[in-house]
Write an enzyme that holds these catalytic residues in place. Structure first.
Site, mmCIF file in Angstrom:
data_model
loop_
_atom_site.group_PDB
_atom_site.id
_atom_site.type_symbol
_atom_site.label_atom_id
_atom_site.label_comp_id
_atom_site.label_asym_id
_atom_site.label_seq_id
_atom_site.Cartn_x
_atom_site.Cartn_y
_atom_site.Cartn_z
ATOM 1 N N GLY A 83 0.776 -1.270 0.044
ATOM 2 C CA GLY A 83 -0.126 -0.010 0.035
ATOM 3 C C GLY A 83 0.743 1.258 -0.005
ATOM 4 O O GLY A 83 2.074 1.042 0.291
ATOM 5 N N CYS B 112 5.234 -6.151 1.784
ATOM 6 C CA CYS B 112 5.463 -4.549 2.155
ATOM 7 C C CYS B 112 4.826 -4.088 3.088
ATOM 8 O O CYS B 112 5.072 -4.165 4.026
ATOM 9 C CB CYS B 112 5.314 -3.866 0.406
ATOM 10 N N TYR B 113 3.845 -3.325 2.858
ATOM 11 C CA TYR B 113 3.134 -2.634 3.739
ATOM 12 C C TYR B 113 2.357 -3.752 4.795
ATOM 13 O O TYR B 113 2.366 -3.467 5.892
ATOM 14 C CB TYR B 113 1.916 -1.672 3.209
ATOM 15 N N HIS C 269 7.994 -7.243 -3.446
ATOM 16 C CA HIS C 269 6.775 -7.749 -4.046
ATOM 17 C C HIS C 269 6.781 -8.987 -4.947
ATOM 18 O O HIS C 269 7.495 -8.848 -6.010
ATOM 19 C CB HIS C 269 6.328 -6.475 -4.773
ATOM 20 N N GLU D 266 4.774 -10.666 -6.476
ATOM 21 C CA GLU D 266 3.825 -10.878 -7.213
ATOM 22 C C GLU D 266 4.033 -10.285 -8.688
ATOM 23 O O GLU D 266 3.345 -10.336 -9.896
ATOM 24 C CB GLU D 266 2.515 -10.193 -6.901
ATOM 25 N N GLY E 144 -21.225 -10.754 -26.450
ATOM 26 C CA GLY E 144 -19.783 -10.613 -26.072
ATOM 27 C C GLY E 144 -19.231 -12.032 -25.214
ATOM 28 O O GLY E 144 -20.267 -12.714 -24.942
ATOM 29 N N ASP F 114 -18.303 -12.392 -22.173
ATOM 30 C CA ASP F 114 -18.653 -12.651 -20.801
ATOM 31 C C ASP F 114 -20.155 -12.879 -20.705
ATOM 32 O O ASP F 114 -20.426 -14.055 -20.262
ATOM 33 C CB ASP F 114 -18.633 -11.234 -20.084
ATOM 34 N N SER F 115 -21.019 -12.282 -21.620
ATOM 35 C CA SER F 115 -22.677 -12.882 -21.301
ATOM 36 C C SER F 115 -22.791 -14.159 -21.967
ATOM 37 O O SER F 115 -23.642 -14.807 -21.661
ATOM 38 C CB SER F 115 -23.505 -11.785 -21.796
ATOM 39 N N LYS G 193 -10.969 -11.828 -17.562
ATOM 40 C CA LYS G 193 -11.259 -12.223 -18.841
ATOM 41 C C LYS G 193 -10.680 -13.335 -19.287
ATOM 42 O O LYS G 193 -11.397 -14.345 -19.929
ATOM 43 C CB LYS G 193 -11.211 -10.885 -19.847
#
Length: 516
Positions: free
Chosen positions: A55, A82-83, A169, A171, A225, A227-228, A372
């Site tokens: 953060g 980190c934070y 970090h 990640e 699309g 997603d739907s 996605k």
């Protein structure tokens, strides 16, 4: 929740979503919650481990983002990043102060305690990415140092309390062995099974939908699309004929899209589809609306109103419609509801920001926790055609957020023609599946031009193409000059009302992918 999960508490880091993605790449489900989440909210995810993110703040600031310190006493393993390390030190009796030397960027970490499980199998010297201006000056009782840099502490542990933390970090891709470190935490420390696969997701989601819906009838909001469409196929797999899909022409679709999508959804997916042409209705609502947020919310509200009207018609045949399916994704939720603790809302999305406070139908959002690329993997496991799965994302508010200023039928028609040229030329160049999105934007700017020795004063069109993994961040795509030349030449020659074409070379951040 029955699925094993790693809960990530977000203190506002720009990298928090990367943590979630790295965990999911290990076939383990991860969920991001704001740092202010209650213990009951955290435990509802059945966590086998908890990660405290980085953060931008200092733990000793008066307005520092904070979490319930009891999260360190739940009994599940904890990893602070980190934070997160500083939060652990601060709340358990250590001391955190501004560092004598701040560390931003590449750094080398020396592992002092190679026996601790977090660093198992890793070399004694690690190249990592640092981004901090504070350091833990004194460690809490029972903790010892596991790693250092030339300037500061880089890792701590209290194995009796099952708490590990690193100052760097793991990640980000700038920490080459970061995924291995996270794997050590997830599997060796937390005991994850690594069984969160597309097949597992489909099985558990189908079962959950069946249990939730029972014998009720369900309406699905289909856009055509990825997603739907995946959401619809997933729900159809669960409840079959209890599902009716509605595809709405909102007046701001792409050229010929209403007819083409209707045919694809019926023929290729075998869905029970009701096409509804509500273009006049939407354009009337959008008249004189120029504010981007108002556009999105206006379209969101009208979508729901149309669906409720359709549900009333369908209810005459089915005895009622109780549920509405939407293809909401994780990035939609994050950007709309500011899930990341102290971070800001970027913009509302039509399917999460435009819902009225009291809606008649209850929501089913089977993809709400997915990115996605994960949705596309689910679609492949469901046997869906690649031409549907590879379709570039298209915003729910459609061309309305690609028309800056007022949305009118004439301006929609102009943009439809320009956008159709962009899509066709990108496909002809073999680039359609290689970029995340590519489209045209109609600007509220008119410029002087010369065509056939005559002065013109017409609209400006912007071209946008970006690379991205999940829509959370994006880099502008350096399209070949010959492709840009063909696009520009065709638009100014074939689209009446446009005499100038420009190319957007802004990444996200600082911009967003869409212009509104």
């Amino acid at each position: 929740m029955d699925t094993q999960s790693i809960v990530i508490l977000d203190f506002g880091s720009q990298y928090t979503q990367l943590i979630a993605r790295r965990i999911r790449e290990l076939n383990v489900f991860s969920a991001v919650l704001p740092c202010t989440a209650s213990l009951s909210e955290i435990q509802a995810y059945n966590p086998i481990g908890i990660i405290l993110s980085g953060g931008p703040s200092s733990v000793y600031d008066a307005d520092a983002p904070d979490a319930d310190p009891k999260v360190l006493e739940l009994g599940q393993p904890v990893l602070g990043i980190c934070y997160g390390l500083q939060f652990i030190a601060h709340h358990l009796g250590g001391k955190v102060r501004p560092a004598d030397k701040r560390e931003y960027g590449h750094a080398e970490v020396i592992v002092e305690d190679a026996k601790t499980a977090l660093f198992a199998g890793l070399p004694s010297h690690l190249h990592v990415w640092m981004s901090h201006g504070d350091e833990a000056l004194e460690l809490p009782a029972g903790f010892h140092r596991t790693a250092v840099t030339n300037n500061a502490l880089a890792g701590i542990v209290n194995e009796d309390r099952k708490i590990w933390a690193v100052q760097f970090h793991p990640e980000v891709h700038h920490t080459p062995l970061g995924k291995e470190l996270l794997s050590n935490f997830v599997f060796d420390i937390c005991g994850a099974k690594g069984d969160w696969t597309p097949a597992h997701f489909i099985e558990t989601t189908v079962a959950a939908i069946c249990e939730k819906v029972g014998s009720d009838h369900v309406l699905c909001a289909l856009s055509g699309g990825v997603d739907s469409s995946v959401a619809a196929v997933l729900v159809h797999k669960a409840i079959g004929d209890q599902l009716t899909c509605v595809f709405v022409n909102n007046g701001v679709l792409r050229k010929n899209e209403f007819a083409q999508v209707t045919q694809n959804l019926r023929d290729k997916l075998g869905l029970n589809l009701v096409p509804v042409d509500a273009s006049d209705r939407f354009l009337a609502k959008l008249a004189s609306v120029t504010d981007p947020e108002t556009k999105r919310k206006t379209i969101g509200r009208e979508f729901i109103a149309v669906f409720e009207d359709e549900s009333n018609r369908i209810a005459e045949q089915t005895g009622g419609v109780d549920w509405l399916v939407q293809g909401t994704l994780y990035p939609d939720v994050i950007e709309s509801s500011s899930v990341r603790g102290p971070s800001q809302t970027i913009k509302s999305h039509h399917n999460v920001g435009g819902l009225p406070e009291r809606m008649k139908m209850k929501l089913i959002e089977p993809l709400r926790d997915l990115f996605k690329d994960e949705v596309r993997r689910i679609g492949r496991d469901l046997g869906m055609p690649e031409d549907i799965l590879q379709r570039q994302p298209f915003p729910g508010p459609g061309l309305a957020v690609r028309i800056l200023g007022e949305v009118t039928a004439d301006r929609v028609a102009i943009l439809q023609e320009a956008d159709d040229i962009v899509v066709k030329e990108i496909k002809a160049a073999g680039l359609y599946s290689k970029v995340w999105q590519s489209f045209a934007v109609l600007l509220p700017i008119q410029t002087v031009g010369v065509m056939g020795d005559q002065r013109t004063y017409a609209n400006t069109c912007a071209i946008r193409a970006v690379h991205s993994e999940d829509g959370m961040t994006a880099d502008w795509a350096p399209l070949p000059y010959d492709v840009l030349k063909r696009i520009s030449s065709r638009i100014v020659n074939e689209v009446r009302g446009i005499n100038r074409v420009v190319y957007d070379i802004t990444s996200k951040p600082p911009g967003t992918i869409e212009w509104e």
